[in-house]
Design a protein around this motif. Sequence first.
Motif, PDB file in Angstrom:
ATOM      1  N   ALA B 205      36.179  10.052  13.799  1.00  0.00           N
ATOM      2  CA  ALA B 205      36.854   9.046  13.148  1.00  0.00           C
ATOM      3  C   ALA B 205      36.954   7.853  13.993  1.00  0.00           C
ATOM      4  O   ALA B 205      37.655   8.198  15.155  1.00  0.00           O
ATOM      5  CB  ALA B 205      38.240   9.560  12.511  1.00  0.00           C
ATOM      6  N   TYR B 206      36.443   6.751  13.454  1.00  0.00           N
ATOM      7  CA  TYR B 206      36.431   5.643  14.579  1.00  0.00           C
ATOM      8  C   TYR B 206      37.129   4.349  13.684  1.00  0.00           C
ATOM      9  O   TYR B 206      36.924   4.022  12.760  1.00  0.00           O
ATOM     10  CB  TYR B 206      35.017   5.146  14.658  1.00  0.00           C
ATOM     11  CG  TYR B 206      34.727   4.204  15.928  1.00  0.00           C
ATOM     12  CD1 TYR B 206      33.922   4.614  16.945  1.00  0.00           C
ATOM     13  CD2 TYR B 206      35.192   2.746  15.879  1.00  0.00           C
ATOM     14  CE1 TYR B 206      33.782   4.041  17.928  1.00  0.00           C
ATOM     15  CE2 TYR B 206      35.150   1.999  16.934  1.00  0.00           C
ATOM     16  CZ  TYR B 206      34.270   2.554  17.858  1.00  0.00           C
ATOM     17  OH  TYR B 206      34.069   1.863  19.009  1.00  0.00           O
ATOM     18  N   LEU B 207      38.129   4.367  14.542  1.00  0.00           N
ATOM     19  CA  LEU B 207      39.186   3.207  13.840  1.00  0.00           C
ATOM     20  C   LEU B 207      39.145   1.852  14.648  1.00  0.00           C
ATOM     21  O   LEU B 207      39.096   1.806  15.903  1.00  0.00           O
ATOM     22  CB  LEU B 207      40.722   3.805  13.630  1.00  0.00           C
ATOM     23  CG  LEU B 207      40.721   4.971  12.937  1.00  0.00           C
ATOM     24  CD1 LEU B 207      42.071   5.854  13.100  1.00  0.00           C
ATOM     25  CD2 LEU B 207      40.299   4.973  11.737  1.00  0.00           C
ATOM     26  N   SER B 332      38.444   6.100  18.954  1.00  0.00           N
ATOM     27  CA  SER B 332      37.829   6.977  18.162  1.00  0.00           C
ATOM     28  C   SER B 332      38.213   8.327  18.373  1.00  0.00           C
ATOM     29  O   SER B 332      38.760   8.720  19.559  1.00  0.00           O
ATOM     30  CB  SER B 332      36.411   6.858  18.286  1.00  0.00           C
ATOM     31  OG  SER B 332      36.085   7.235  19.750  1.00  0.00           O
ATOM     32  N   PRO B 341      37.503  13.732   8.630  1.00  0.00           N
ATOM     33  CA  PRO B 341      37.639  12.076   9.160  1.00  0.00           C
ATOM     34  C   PRO B 341      38.277  11.103   8.348  1.00  0.00           C
ATOM     35  O   PRO B 341      39.350  10.516   8.968  1.00  0.00           O
ATOM     36  CB  PRO B 341      36.233  11.588   9.324  1.00  0.00           C
ATOM     37  CG  PRO B 341      35.240  12.543   8.501  1.00  0.00           C
ATOM     38  CD  PRO B 341      36.117  13.797   8.405  1.00  0.00           C
ATOM     39  N   ALA B 342      38.440  11.332   7.201  1.00  0.00           N
ATOM     40  CA  ALA B 342      39.284  10.462   6.068  1.00  0.00           C
ATOM     41  C   ALA B 342      40.692  10.905   6.317  1.00  0.00           C
ATOM     42  O   ALA B 342      41.679   9.957   6.580  1.00  0.00           O
ATOM     43  CB  ALA B 342      38.842  10.606   4.737  1.00  0.00           C
ATOM     44  N   GLY B 345      42.014   9.890   9.668  1.00  0.00           N
ATOM     45  CA  GLY B 345      42.148   8.176   9.570  1.00  0.00           C
ATOM     46  C   GLY B 345      43.636   7.885   9.277  1.00  0.00           C
ATOM     47  O   GLY B 345      44.228   7.137   9.572  1.00  0.00           O
ATOM     48  N   GLN B 349      46.706   6.231  10.959  1.00  0.00           N
ATOM     49  CA  GLN B 349      47.383   4.990  10.402  1.00  0.00           C
ATOM     50  C   GLN B 349      48.772   5.123   9.982  1.00  0.00           C
ATOM     51  O   GLN B 349      49.274   4.459  10.482  1.00  0.00           O
ATOM     52  CB  GLN B 349      46.493   4.694   8.928  1.00  0.00           C
ATOM     53  CG  GLN B 349      47.020   3.571   8.290  1.00  0.00           C
ATOM     54  CD  GLN B 349      46.109   2.886   7.489  1.00  0.00           C
ATOM     55  OE1 GLN B 349      45.119   3.257   7.270  1.00  0.00           O
ATOM     56  NE2 GLN B 349      46.664   1.626   6.997  1.00  0.00           N
ATOM     57  N   GLU B 365      42.028  -0.235  10.471  1.00  0.00           N
ATOM     58  CA  GLU B 365      40.806  -0.191   9.821  1.00  0.00           C
ATOM     59  C   GLU B 365      39.927   0.927  10.286  1.00  0.00           C
ATOM     60  O   GLU B 365      39.689   1.396  11.424  1.00  0.00           O
ATOM     61  CB  GLU B 365      39.856  -1.362  10.094  1.00  0.00           C
ATOM     62  CG  GLU B 365      38.911  -1.721   9.065  1.00  0.00           C
ATOM     63  CD  GLU B 365      38.045  -2.956   9.516  1.00  0.00           C
ATOM     64  OE1 GLU B 365      36.786  -2.995   8.984  1.00  0.00           O
ATOM     65  OE2 GLU B 365      38.357  -3.658  10.424  1.00  0.00           O
ATOM     66  N   ASN B 366      39.419   1.695   9.249  1.00  0.00           N
ATOM     67  CA  ASN B 366      38.336   2.578   9.440  1.00  0.00           C
ATOM     68  C   ASN B 366      36.932   2.183   9.664  1.00  0.00           C
ATOM     69  O   ASN B 366      36.496   1.649   8.574  1.00  0.00           O
ATOM     70  CB  ASN B 366      38.439   3.497   8.208  1.00  0.00           C
ATOM     71  CG  ASN B 366      38.591   4.881   8.622  1.00  0.00           C
ATOM     72  OD1 ASN B 366      37.757   5.715   9.208  1.00  0.00           O
ATOM     73  ND2 ASN B 366      39.692   5.577   7.925  1.00  0.00           N
ATOM     74  N   GLY B 369      32.960   7.229  10.145  1.00  0.00           N
ATOM     75  CA  GLY B 369      33.524   8.608  10.209  1.00  0.00           C
ATOM     76  C   GLY B 369      32.330   9.347   9.884  1.00  0.00           C
ATOM     77  O   GLY B 369      31.306   9.252   9.316  1.00  0.00           O
TER      78      GLY B 369
END
Lengths: 472, 472
Positions: B205-207, B332, B341-342, B345, B349, B365-366, B369
């Motif tokens: 998960a990369y934010l 990440s 990942p969702a 995320g 958040q 911001e996502n 993923g």
Amino acid sequence: MNAPTIPADLAAWCSANDARAQDELFAFLRIPSVSARSEHKADCAEAAQFVADALTRIGFTATIEPTPGHPIVVGEWRKAGPDAPTLLVYGHYDVQPAEPLELWTSPAFEPTVRDGRIYARGSVDDKGQLYLHIKALEAHLAVRGTLPVNVIVLAEGEEEVGSENLEQFLEREKTRLACDAVVISDSTMFAPGIPSILSSLRGMAYLEINVRGANGDLHSGMYGGAVVNPAMALARILATMHDADGRIAIPGFYESVRPFPDAVLAQMRELPFSDEHLMHEVGVTALGGEPGYTTLERLWTRPTCEVNGMLSGYTGEGAKTVLPAVSMAKVSFRLVPDQDPAVIGALVQAHVERVAPPGVTVTVENLHGGRPWRADLKGPIIEAGKRALEAAFGRAPVITGEGGSIPVVGDFERILGAPVLLMGFGLPGENAHAPDEWISVENYLGGIRAAATLLDEYRAAAREANAIGVSA
Amino acid sequence: MNAPTIPADLAAWCSANDARAQDELFAFLRIPSVSARSEHKADCAEAAQFVADALTRIGFTATIEPTPGHPIVVGEWRKAGPDAPTLLVYGHYDVQPAEPLELWTSPAFEPTVRDGRIYARGSVDDKGQLYLHIKALEAHLAVRGTLPVNVIVLAEGEEEVGSENLEQFLEREKTRLACDAVVISDSTMFAPGIPSILSSLRGMAYLEINVRGANGDLHSGMYGGAVVNPAMALARILATMHDADGRIAIPGFYESVRPFPDAVLAQMRELPFSDEHLMHEVGVTALGGEPGYTTLERLWTRPTCEVNGMLSGYTGEGAKTVLPAVSMAKVSFRLVPDQDPAVIGALVQAHVERVAPPGVTVTVENLHGGRPWRADLKGPIIEAGKRALEAAFGRAPVITGEGGSIPVVGDFERILGAPVLLMGFGLPGENAHAPDEWISVENYLGGIRAAATLLDEYRAAAREANAIGVSA
């Protein structure tokens, strides 16, 4: 004592020369004399020459003194007679970098007047506030052919990079620079129409922290979770600098803080200041800071710790799965009397080394330091400043503090043994170190009048002080 | 069960054709099929044609399927009879950009053998590991005129740019691509001479976190101590992501982590891995990470939180006393089964919003993923893979994990409902995404033998599984 006024002859000259005073300032502002950038070295030299020429033109003897960095300009006029005191006017011709350029409404080095403000890098910090003194001197010399006091103008080109060569220059030239008082205009008025004498400045210890992990950037999937991340390590180090309430948590940090006098604090609380106004000005919905203090106290009387810059890894568009090799933060501490920048720097370094996790190497570099300062608020130059400001702005000045630093103030007092009057003409929101820096036309022109009046008032106050046996 | 060996007829053919297998690979490697660069679009098409031609030449039916990006090549051979299982071989013909070119010892697209290694962009990732399967198929067809199982070869040209069109292609063509197992060679062996089956991949998960304070950069002296500093706020937010011991402290983060089987962990602990070797490789004096786990467990079996990039304020030379308006971090999380990942995320958040101080606005911001994956390590294709690798390399393979992500693996299992065997022939230090990428000649040729043996072993294992009522 009679209510102060701008002497009529000087007032008339000022009115006739306001337009030219602005045009000349614009020419000064067009020189991109950014002291921090080596590619602007020639521009700094040009700005020094500009100041020297402006002084020579009005009747001063001016020399440009080389330093290991940018040169110092010294202008001298010493014909006021043996009884007259000597006033030293200090300012700086160098400016902050203008970046980010894209955020300027009009180009940083193309002065533009909008809504009664002169927008340009250096307009308020400090070219405008230096040049208004030169115009005030010109007023006297043009109208009367003389000055009421001896005057030394000292303009340096390294204020924005820590005035690295000024202290040594003052030491070396202290006989030539001997004076009875110093006036500096490099600060702001409390509010439009409220002239101000600045009575305290915060000092500074500015450090750069570098954290190094692996010997190169790594794939965050293949190494993440086992190799210590220098960006995360840096974040954790920075997070230890305050406690949960907002107090600085570096051991020993507050030890040498000397409380402000109650009278100063009481006057501060009476100033027309509103948290809501500040929030609106900067566009935030809440303020923060050290618990137990008002906003003005936090800004003027308490030390701080700020991150000024931070960089690590991939900062472009989108996602890159890199485990960075290095991270960097620029961290500065605003200091109050009697904190010493070298001592604070050492405390921070020891703290950072103590909290840094194993697996990374941390270095702390001292980029810059300056001592805090607090005025005595007595004596002829302060009295003269109060009357000159009242004459030019129609009301008595308030006494303010300042969160920023003008490290040279302490140097002047210490080396030359002269009290310093800080009489500033900037205004809140002037963007001194940001895009769209400005000075109000009204304050620039009012500043000329105040500076011109100051010379007469200082001569008078010094004479009176002598008469009653107080040193000028 | 008898010790596995390379069937003698295939072994003889391989020995006679090793030189040609290398020459043909060199021709494939000379095509600069860099999928990320539009100027290489024709090269990608040429590489797709190269694969299709190579498949046609050995007796496959091959089609080149256009996509909105680079085409997908599908080769089919379905004459193994109704009882035989179908194996899908996946690989990719596209490669990473070769820059920085000056760091290559020999040109990136001119394959060169030095010290038993084939140096070229794509040699190991993934042209070499794709082409060795085609040569293995050729061995069967040349020697025996048939294959023991039905085979589909699927070669895409967008793996290095996120396989953007593959998932949709699998969905659309899932009837045609229906298979009993998938084999992918796009990973590494644990060490030279130690064949490996890769049993797990971490997801991601990369934010991007953006913190906004004032509506513009401020002077840190004039506002510092009262206006909240977004860089310091970001540092404090990032510091809350781990607890003091190195565990991720985001509420709920570990909730859906499914422990690895004890057998896998036990085998992992027996692998010849040395912390000292890793420290030496990356140039650090200590490792870090989640307490209670070995380094390999941290890398392969545990989720992570990494800062990939961080930016705020002034990051140039020297000191600038700015209180930044904004700060940014790319963060990440490597994920393990069954983390989604969702969901992660959303947890991040919520956490960031909860810990963000008043006075700043935070957005999360996502950016990207991918799901984690773990093999079942049971069934005919795994058994066949173990025997084929032992036959080709003289020892039973070890079971490894991988800290990075190969998102298509999950897609194959989910869409085609077939288990995936990850049988890689790369080696540590292969420079997959860096200059001087290489595959060892020994592993390329050994890979042909392993892949050829795999077909016989898979047919046998599937037959046996059917006999005892287990699905092939």
